[in-house]
Scaffold this active site. Structure first.
Site, PDB file in Angstrom:
ATOM      1  N   SER A 123       0.804  -1.223   0.000  1.00 30.77           N
ATOM      2  CA  SER A 123       0.000   0.000   0.000  1.00 30.77           C
ATOM      3  C   SER A 123       0.837   1.273   0.000  1.00 30.77           C
ATOM      4  O   SER A 123       1.909   1.336   0.613  1.00 30.77           O
ATOM      5  CB  SER A 123      -0.880  -0.009   1.254  1.00 30.77           C
ATOM      6  OG  SER A 123      -1.433   1.256   1.490  1.00 30.77           O
ATOM      7  N   GLU A 125       0.190   3.635   1.745  1.00 22.42           N
ATOM      8  CA  GLU A 125       0.274   4.076   3.154  1.00 22.42           C
ATOM      9  C   GLU A 125       1.680   3.836   3.705  1.00 22.42           C
ATOM     10  O   GLU A 125       2.060   4.419   4.710  1.00 22.42           O
ATOM     11  CB  GLU A 125      -0.756   3.330   4.012  1.00 22.42           C
ATOM     12  CG  GLU A 125      -2.162   3.878   3.916  1.00 22.42           C
ATOM     13  CD  GLU A 125      -2.304   5.286   4.492  1.00 22.42           C
ATOM     14  OE1 GLU A 125      -2.030   5.476   5.680  1.00 22.42           O
ATOM     15  OE2 GLU A 125      -2.688   6.191   3.735  1.00 22.42           O
ATOM     16  N   TYR A 147      -1.386   0.403  10.687  1.00 22.32           N
ATOM     17  CA  TYR A 147      -1.676  -0.253   9.398  1.00 22.32           C
ATOM     18  C   TYR A 147      -0.480  -0.106   8.451  1.00 22.32           C
ATOM     19  O   TYR A 147      -0.022  -1.085   7.849  1.00 22.32           O
ATOM     20  CB  TYR A 147      -2.935   0.354   8.768  1.00 22.32           C
ATOM     21  CG  TYR A 147      -3.162  -0.077   7.332  1.00 22.32           C
ATOM     22  CD1 TYR A 147      -3.724  -1.308   7.028  1.00 22.32           C
ATOM     23  CD2 TYR A 147      -2.791   0.750   6.256  1.00 22.32           C
ATOM     24  CE1 TYR A 147      -3.928  -1.712   5.703  1.00 22.32           C
ATOM     25  CE2 TYR A 147      -2.977   0.367   4.941  1.00 22.32           C
ATOM     26  CZ  TYR A 147      -3.545  -0.871   4.673  1.00 22.32           C
ATOM     27  OH  TYR A 147      -3.735  -1.266   3.355  1.00 22.32           O
TER      28      TYR A 147
HETATM   29  P1  NAP Z   1     -11.339  -4.616   2.094  1.00 23.13           P
HETATM   30  O1  NAP Z   1     -12.515  -4.275   1.241  1.00 23.13           O
HETATM   31  O2  NAP Z   1     -11.249  -4.081   3.473  1.00 23.13           O
HETATM   32  O3  NAP Z   1     -11.223  -6.219   2.147  1.00 23.13           O
HETATM   33  C1  NAP Z   1     -10.388  -6.857   3.063  1.00 23.13           C
HETATM   34  C2  NAP Z   1     -10.666  -8.346   3.009  1.00 23.13           C
HETATM   35  O4  NAP Z   1      -9.820  -9.022   3.959  1.00 23.13           O
HETATM   36  C3  NAP Z   1     -12.110  -8.746   3.371  1.00 23.13           C
HETATM   37  O5  NAP Z   1     -12.513  -9.782   2.505  1.00 23.13           O
HETATM   38  C4  NAP Z   1     -11.960  -9.270   4.783  1.00 23.13           C
HETATM   39  O6  NAP Z   1     -12.952 -10.205   5.157  1.00 23.13           O
HETATM   40  C5  NAP Z   1     -10.616  -9.965   4.672  1.00 23.13           C
HETATM   41  N1  NAP Z   1     -10.001 -10.273   5.965  1.00 23.13           N
HETATM   42  C6  NAP Z   1      -9.797  -9.443   7.015  1.00 23.13           C
HETATM   43  N2  NAP Z   1      -9.189 -10.105   8.012  1.00 23.13           N
HETATM   44  C7  NAP Z   1      -8.998 -11.374   7.582  1.00 23.13           C
HETATM   45  C8  NAP Z   1      -8.421 -12.527   8.166  1.00 23.13           C
HETATM   46  N3  NAP Z   1      -7.923 -12.527   9.399  1.00 23.13           N
HETATM   47  N4  NAP Z   1      -8.372 -13.669   7.429  1.00 23.13           N
HETATM   48  C9  NAP Z   1      -8.888 -13.709   6.191  1.00 23.13           C
HETATM   49  N5  NAP Z   1      -9.469 -12.656   5.591  1.00 23.13           N
HETATM   50  C10 NAP Z   1      -9.513 -11.498   6.286  1.00 23.13           C
HETATM   51  O7  NAP Z   1      -9.980  -4.176   1.362  1.00 23.13           O
HETATM   52  P2  NAP Z   1      -9.723  -3.812  -0.189  1.00 23.13           P
HETATM   53  O8  NAP Z   1      -9.938  -2.363  -0.381  1.00 23.13           O
HETATM   54  O9  NAP Z   1     -10.394  -4.792  -1.060  1.00 23.13           O
HETATM   55  O10 NAP Z   1      -8.140  -4.027  -0.269  1.00 23.13           O
HETATM   56  C11 NAP Z   1      -7.581  -5.298  -0.586  1.00 23.13           C
HETATM   57  C12 NAP Z   1      -6.148  -5.340  -0.089  1.00 23.13           C
HETATM   58  O11 NAP Z   1      -5.381  -4.303  -0.695  1.00 23.13           O
HETATM   59  C13 NAP Z   1      -5.981  -5.149   1.421  1.00 23.13           C
HETATM   60  O12 NAP Z   1      -4.878  -5.921   1.819  1.00 23.13           O
HETATM   61  C14 NAP Z   1      -5.647  -3.671   1.552  1.00 23.13           C
HETATM   62  O13 NAP Z   1      -4.933  -3.448   2.740  1.00 23.13           O
HETATM   63  C15 NAP Z   1      -4.808  -3.474   0.316  1.00 23.13           C
HETATM   64  N6  NAP Z   1      -4.801  -2.133  -0.262  1.00 23.13           N
HETATM   65  C16 NAP Z   1      -5.986  -1.498  -0.543  1.00 23.13           C
HETATM   66  C17 NAP Z   1      -5.956  -0.269  -1.159  1.00 23.13           C
HETATM   67  C18 NAP Z   1      -7.229   0.449  -1.521  1.00 23.13           C
HETATM   68  O14 NAP Z   1      -7.152   1.656  -1.792  1.00 23.13           O
HETATM   69  N7  NAP Z   1      -8.364  -0.230  -1.587  1.00 23.13           N
HETATM   70  C19 NAP Z   1      -4.710   0.319  -1.520  1.00 23.13           C
HETATM   71  C20 NAP Z   1      -3.545  -0.384  -1.232  1.00 23.13           C
HETATM   72  C21 NAP Z   1      -3.587  -1.619  -0.634  1.00 23.13           C
HETATM   73  P3  NAP Z   1     -14.356  -9.724   5.810  1.00 23.13           P
HETATM   74  O15 NAP Z   1     -15.247  -9.376   4.650  1.00 23.13           O
HETATM   75  O16 NAP Z   1     -14.778 -10.942   6.555  1.00 23.13           O
HETATM   76  O17 NAP Z   1     -14.072  -8.535   6.680  1.00 23.13           O
HETATM   77  O1  F7E Z   2      -8.933   8.205   4.078  1.00 22.51           O
HETATM   78  C1  F7E Z   2      -9.294  11.725   5.197  1.00 22.51           C
HETATM   79  C2  F7E Z   2      -8.371  10.849   6.005  1.00 22.51           C
HETATM   80  O2  F7E Z   2      -9.953   6.164   5.063  1.00 22.51           O
HETATM   81  C3  F7E Z   2      -8.434   9.043   3.070  1.00 22.51           C
HETATM   82  C4  F7E Z   2      -7.218   2.158   2.622  1.00 22.51           C
HETATM   83  O3  F7E Z   2      -7.767   1.431   1.541  1.00 22.51           O
HETATM   84  O4  F7E Z   2      -6.061   3.627   1.133  1.00 22.51           O
HETATM   85  C5  F7E Z   2      -6.979   3.595   2.206  1.00 22.51           C
HETATM   86  O5  F7E Z   2      -6.478   4.312   3.322  1.00 22.51           O
HETATM   87  C6  F7E Z   2      -8.155  10.444   3.634  1.00 22.51           C
HETATM   88  C7  F7E Z   2      -7.355  10.448   4.945  1.00 22.51           C
HETATM   89  O6  F7E Z   2      -8.306   5.970   3.139  1.00 22.51           O
HETATM   90  C8  F7E Z   2     -12.570  11.450   6.725  1.00 22.51           C
HETATM   91  O7  F7E Z   2      -7.830  11.583   7.115  1.00 22.51           O
HETATM   92  C9  F7E Z   2     -11.244  13.036   6.078  1.00 22.51           C
HETATM   93  O8  F7E Z   2      -6.346  11.426   4.865  1.00 22.51           O
HETATM   94  O9  F7E Z   2     -10.542   6.810   2.690  1.00 22.51           O
HETATM   95  P1  F7E Z   2      -9.538   6.740   3.762  1.00 22.51           P
HETATM   96  P2  F7E Z   2      -6.761   5.862   3.552  1.00 22.51           P
HETATM   97  O10 F7E Z   2      -6.537   6.132   4.980  1.00 22.51           O
HETATM   98  O11 F7E Z   2      -5.986   6.669   2.565  1.00 22.51           O
HETATM   99  C10 F7E Z   2      -4.771   3.063   1.417  1.00 22.51           C
HETATM  100  C11 F7E Z   2      -3.926   3.147   0.178  1.00 22.51           C
HETATM  101  C12 F7E Z   2      -4.854   1.715   2.017  1.00 22.51           C
HETATM  102  O12 F7E Z   2      -3.986   0.873   1.807  1.00 22.51           O
HETATM  103  C13 F7E Z   2      -5.913   1.488   3.043  1.00 22.51           C
HETATM  104  O13 F7E Z   2      -6.170   0.097   3.217  1.00 22.51           O
HETATM  105  O14 F7E Z   2      -9.402  11.046   3.948  1.00 22.51           O
HETATM  106  N1  F7E Z   2     -10.626  11.873   5.792  1.00 22.51           N
HETATM  107  N2  F7E Z   2     -12.427  12.808   6.658  1.00 22.51           N
HETATM  108  C14 F7E Z   2     -11.424  10.856   6.180  1.00 22.51           C
HETATM  109  N3  F7E Z   2     -11.280   9.526   6.090  1.00 22.51           N
HETATM  110  C15 F7E Z   2     -12.281   8.741   6.546  1.00 22.51           C
HETATM  111  N4  F7E Z   2     -12.177   7.400   6.450  1.00 22.51           N
HETATM  112  N5  F7E Z   2     -13.416   9.288   7.111  1.00 22.51           N
HETATM  113  C16 F7E Z   2     -13.613  10.613   7.224  1.00 22.51           C
HETATM  114  O15 F7E Z   2     -14.624  11.087   7.722  1.00 22.51           O
END
Ligand code: NAP
Ligand code: F7E
Length: 320
Positions: A123, A125, A147
């Site tokens: 990520s 992050e 995270y």
């Molecule tokens: P998500 O919607 O939060 O999905 C996470 C998945 O992980 C869900 O299916 C969840 O199951 C499962 N999970 C959580 N704990 C588990 C465990 N202990 N054992 C097995 N499964 C488990 O995340 P996403 O947005 O699809 O992201 C997919 C991956 O990419 C994650 O690793 C995330 O950190 C990474 N990532 C996401 C982004 C983004 O912007 N979306 C960017 C960079 C990296 P439940 O449904 O049961 O909760």
């Molecule tokens: O926040 C700001 C907050 O929670 C984005 C995950 O998929 O992407 C995700 O992480 C920004 C932050 O995503 C609210 O402070 C303001 O700066 O949508 P987010 P994230 O933290 O960037 C990365 C790449 C991952 O890997 C993660 O798994 O938005 N913000 N107001 C807020 N954020 C939330 N959630 N809620 C608010 O009310």
């Protein structure tokens, strides 16, 4: 027919990746953890075409049995505790799943068949308090949340198994990617849902934290294509995936509300509760390596992404 295992099948990316692999002719095995109620909302439409098996990244034995039974050629490790604010409330769980879970899967692969190709969902992050703008594969990491720290571990253990055991272990460093299937607590979906809900007279305001944070937002459907491409290369590697553009949370609000003829300033309320103990202020990718080597380009623009999400929430809320 190649077989792929996807952990995190019930999540946003799991659902898009499963659709893509089915189209490409894979047998798809999705790993879901046991819960008291089934949460297949994102995969209901393909549930008959994939095999869902119980497994948990916290349980080594479950991962070993999966690999032994289904003999995949590719494993996509998408499972994680992925919500950044929760990682401050449950830091040890986040470390166990999001960091150590990667080692458990790599160990399972090493024992069962080290030839299996492995994708780790790393990520942006990890860049946190950024050391360079834009961020590329060589930019040093400075994570700002439990995270982010867990993902840095997951990234390096992937690189380490590649180098120690000559495994095909690839790390995709993906910047934020969103969709109508994004979880409701993430800021983009929170905004699209609120804009639609306010337009329909169901809600009156939207409470948000830091509106100035900037993210490189793309469409999840485009990003799963990059994951697959990474595992089709001749060698494992690290790749940054993003659009190369950045936008503030405020801009997301502006476009989402304007799309339903509203001014976000009339509805968005700042709430300290949503501020984070440490913020990631600015993320912007340099995806040139992915463009050159994977020939990957995102298809959906920022504005198209925002309006797609608002339209989808409007349609869903109108049906309710
Ligand atoms: P998500 O919607 O939060 O999905 C996470 C998945 O992980 C869900 O299916 C969840 O199951 C499962 N999970 C959580 N704990 C588990 C465990 N202990 N054992 C097995 N499964 C488990 O995340 P996403 O947005 O699809 O992201 C997919 C991956 O990419 C994650 O690793 C995330 O950190 C990474 N990532 C996401 C982004 C983004 O912007 N979306 C960017 C960079 C990296 P439940 O449904 O049961 O909760
Ligand atoms: O926040 C700001 C907050 O929670 C984005 C995950 O998929 O992407 C995700 O992480 C920004 C932050 O995503 C609210 O402070 C303001 O700066 O949508 P987010 P994230 O933290 O960037 C990365 C790449 C991952 O890997 C993660 O798994 O938005 N913000 N107001 C807020 N954020 C939330 N959630 N809620 C608010 O009310």
């Amino acid at each position: 027919m190649p077989t792929a295992i996807i952990t995190g099948i019930t999540g946003q990316d799991g659902s898009y990746l499963a659709e893509l692999l089915l189209k490409k002719g894979y047998q798809v095995i999705g790993v879901a953890r046991r819960s008291s109620t089934v949460n297949y909302e994102r995969i209901n439409h393909i549930v008959d075409d994939i095999t869902i098996v119980q497994g948990d990244l916290q349980d080594q034995g479950s991962l070993l049995s999966l690999l032994e039974e289904y003999k995949p050629s590719e494993v996509y490790n998408l499972a994680a505790q992925s919500f950044v604010p929760t990682s401050w409330n449950q830091p040890a769980l986040t470390g166990d799943v999001t960091a150590l879970g990667v080692t458990r899967m790599l160990e399972a692969i090493r024992f069962v068949n080290p030839k299996i190709r492995f994708y780790q969902a790393s990520s942006s992050e990890m860049f946190g308090k950024v050391m360079e703008v834009p961020q590329r594969e060589e930019t040093p990491f400075y994570p700002r949340s439990p995270y982010g720290v867990a993902k840095v571990y997951g990234h390096w253990i992937t690189v380490n198994y590649r180098e120690s055991f000559d495994m095909f272990a690839t790390s995709g460093i993906l910047f934020n990617h969103e969709s109508p299937r994004r979880g409701m607590e993430f800021v983009t979906r929170k905004i699209s849902n609120a804009a639609a809900s306010i337009k329909l007279g169901k809600t009156k305001e939207l409470r948000l934290g830091n509106l100035e944070a900037q993210r490189d937002w793309g469409f999840a459907g485009d990003y799963v294509e990059a994951m697959w491409l990474m595992l089709q290369q001749d060698h494992p590697d690290n790749y940054v995936i993003g659009t190369g553009e950045t936008h503030a949370v405020r801009e997301f609000c502006e476009i989402a509300f304007a799309h339903v003829d509203l001014d976000y300033k009339d509805y968005v309320v700042m709430d300290e509760k949503f501020y984070r103990p440490a913020e990631v202020d600015l993320l912007i990718s340099d995806p040139s390596k992915a463009r050159a080597q994977l020939k990957w380009e995102p298809a959906v623009s920022f504005k198209e992404l925002v309006t797609m999400m608002v339209d989808s929430d409007l349609a869903r809320l109108k049906k309710q």
